[in-house]
Design a protein around this motif. Sequence first.
Motif, PDB file in Angstrom:
ATOM      1  N   MET A   7      39.402  35.989  43.721  1.00 49.47           N
ATOM      2  CA  MET A   7      38.655  36.224  42.494  1.00 49.47           C
ATOM      3  C   MET A   7      37.784  34.997  42.239  1.00 49.47           C
ATOM      4  O   MET A   7      38.099  33.903  42.708  1.00 49.47           O
ATOM      5  CB  MET A   7      39.609  36.415  41.304  1.00 49.47           C
ATOM      6  CG  MET A   7      40.540  37.595  41.434  1.00 49.47           C
ATOM      7  SD  MET A   7      41.741  37.658  40.076  1.00 49.47           S
ATOM      8  CE  MET A   7      40.736  38.483  38.836  1.00 49.47           C
ATOM      9  N   LYS A   9      35.708  33.088  38.830  1.00 46.11           N
ATOM     10  CA  LYS A   9      35.673  33.104  37.365  1.00 46.11           C
ATOM     11  C   LYS A   9      34.951  31.868  36.877  1.00 46.11           C
ATOM     12  O   LYS A   9      35.124  30.786  37.428  1.00 46.11           O
ATOM     13  CB  LYS A   9      37.118  33.123  36.841  1.00 46.11           C
ATOM     14  CG  LYS A   9      37.262  33.022  35.337  1.00 46.11           C
ATOM     15  CD  LYS A   9      37.049  34.358  34.702  1.00 46.11           C
ATOM     16  CE  LYS A   9      37.232  34.320  33.202  1.00 46.11           C
ATOM     17  NZ  LYS A   9      35.996  34.103  32.474  1.00 46.11           N
ATOM     18  N   PRO A  44      42.967  43.572  37.331  1.00 45.81           N
ATOM     19  CA  PRO A  44      42.329  43.841  38.623  1.00 45.81           C
ATOM     20  C   PRO A  44      42.918  45.079  39.295  1.00 45.81           C
ATOM     21  O   PRO A  44      44.130  45.173  39.482  1.00 45.81           O
ATOM     22  CB  PRO A  44      42.595  42.583  39.440  1.00 45.81           C
ATOM     23  CG  PRO A  44      43.595  41.793  38.695  1.00 45.81           C
ATOM     24  CD  PRO A  44      43.677  42.310  37.300  1.00 45.81           C
ATOM     25  N   ILE A  56      41.915  32.038  42.831  1.00 47.35           N
ATOM     26  CA  ILE A  56      40.800  32.153  41.908  1.00 47.35           C
ATOM     27  C   ILE A  56      39.893  30.957  42.182  1.00 47.35           C
ATOM     28  O   ILE A  56      40.361  29.820  42.276  1.00 47.35           O
ATOM     29  CB  ILE A  56      41.265  32.221  40.435  1.00 47.35           C
ATOM     30  CG1 ILE A  56      40.101  32.577  39.525  1.00 47.35           C
ATOM     31  CG2 ILE A  56      41.957  30.958  39.988  1.00 47.35           C
ATOM     32  CD1 ILE A  56      40.508  33.024  38.127  1.00 47.35           C
ATOM     33  N   TRP A 107      35.238  38.273  35.557  1.00 53.11           N
ATOM     34  CA  TRP A 107      35.545  37.748  36.878  1.00 53.11           C
ATOM     35  C   TRP A 107      35.006  38.706  37.920  1.00 53.11           C
ATOM     36  O   TRP A 107      34.655  39.840  37.610  1.00 53.11           O
ATOM     37  CB  TRP A 107      37.053  37.541  37.052  1.00 53.11           C
ATOM     38  CG  TRP A 107      37.889  38.736  36.682  1.00 53.11           C
ATOM     39  CD1 TRP A 107      38.497  38.952  35.488  1.00 53.11           C
ATOM     40  CD2 TRP A 107      38.169  39.891  37.489  1.00 53.11           C
ATOM     41  NE1 TRP A 107      39.134  40.174  35.500  1.00 53.11           N
ATOM     42  CE2 TRP A 107      38.960  40.771  36.724  1.00 53.11           C
ATOM     43  CE3 TRP A 107      37.841  40.261  38.785  1.00 53.11           C
ATOM     44  CZ2 TRP A 107      39.412  41.985  37.207  1.00 53.11           C
ATOM     45  CZ3 TRP A 107      38.294  41.468  39.268  1.00 53.11           C
ATOM     46  CH2 TRP A 107      39.086  42.323  38.471  1.00 53.11           C
ATOM     47  N   TYR A 109      35.421  39.896  42.265  1.00 51.35           N
ATOM     48  CA  TYR A 109      36.149  39.765  43.521  1.00 51.35           C
ATOM     49  C   TYR A 109      35.342  38.893  44.465  1.00 51.35           C
ATOM     50  O   TYR A 109      34.116  38.825  44.387  1.00 51.35           O
ATOM     51  CB  TYR A 109      36.371  41.132  44.175  1.00 51.35           C
ATOM     52  CG  TYR A 109      37.333  42.020  43.406  1.00 51.35           C
ATOM     53  CD1 TYR A 109      38.670  41.667  43.264  1.00 51.35           C
ATOM     54  CD2 TYR A 109      36.901  43.204  42.839  1.00 51.35           C
ATOM     55  CE1 TYR A 109      39.553  42.484  42.566  1.00 51.35           C
ATOM     56  CE2 TYR A 109      37.770  44.030  42.144  1.00 51.35           C
ATOM     57  CZ  TYR A 109      39.095  43.668  42.012  1.00 51.35           C
ATOM     58  OH  TYR A 109      39.959  44.462  41.329  1.00 51.35           O
TER      59      TYR A 109
END
Length: 143
Positions: A7, A9, A44, A56, A107, A109
Motif C-alpha cells: 500500500m 499512503k 482493503p 505501507i 491509500w 495499492y
Amino acid sequence: MKNKLHMQKLSVGTEGIADLAAWQATPRAQTADGLARHITRMWPKRADEILGGGSIYWVIKGEILCRQQIARFDEVIGSDGIRRCAIVLHPELVPVTPTIKRPFQGWRYLQASDAPSDLTKARKGEETLPSELSAALAEIGVF
C-alpha cells in the motif's frame, strides 16, 4: 510465487521520517499492544494479498521515503458508529530510494515490482544524501 502487494499512503503534516516516527510513538497512534496504527475509512479488498509481507510505503512531502511492514488489519468502530480499518504496523521504518509521487487521497495499492528499493545502511562515517539529491539521482536513473 505471487508478487507481494503493498500500500502507499500520504503522511500529511510530517516533515520527514523522524516526524512520522514521533507521531507513531504517541498513544493516540498506537494499538493496545503498542504497535503503530493508521486508521482509514476503507477496508482493503485485497487484504489477504498484503498480509504476510506487504508494507505501507509512506509519501512524505511528495516523495516515497520509507516503508513499514503491515502486521494486520483491525476493525475500529468510531464514536460515530462507523466501521473503519486500522492498518497495524511493525515498528521499523525502513528508508527507501526516494521516489517522487503526486498527491492522492486515501491509500493506493502498490505492486512489488513498482515499489522503491530499500536503501542500504550507510557505511560507518558516511553521510546520507539529502532527499532532494537522492530524488534527482533516482529521476535520472542513477539509483
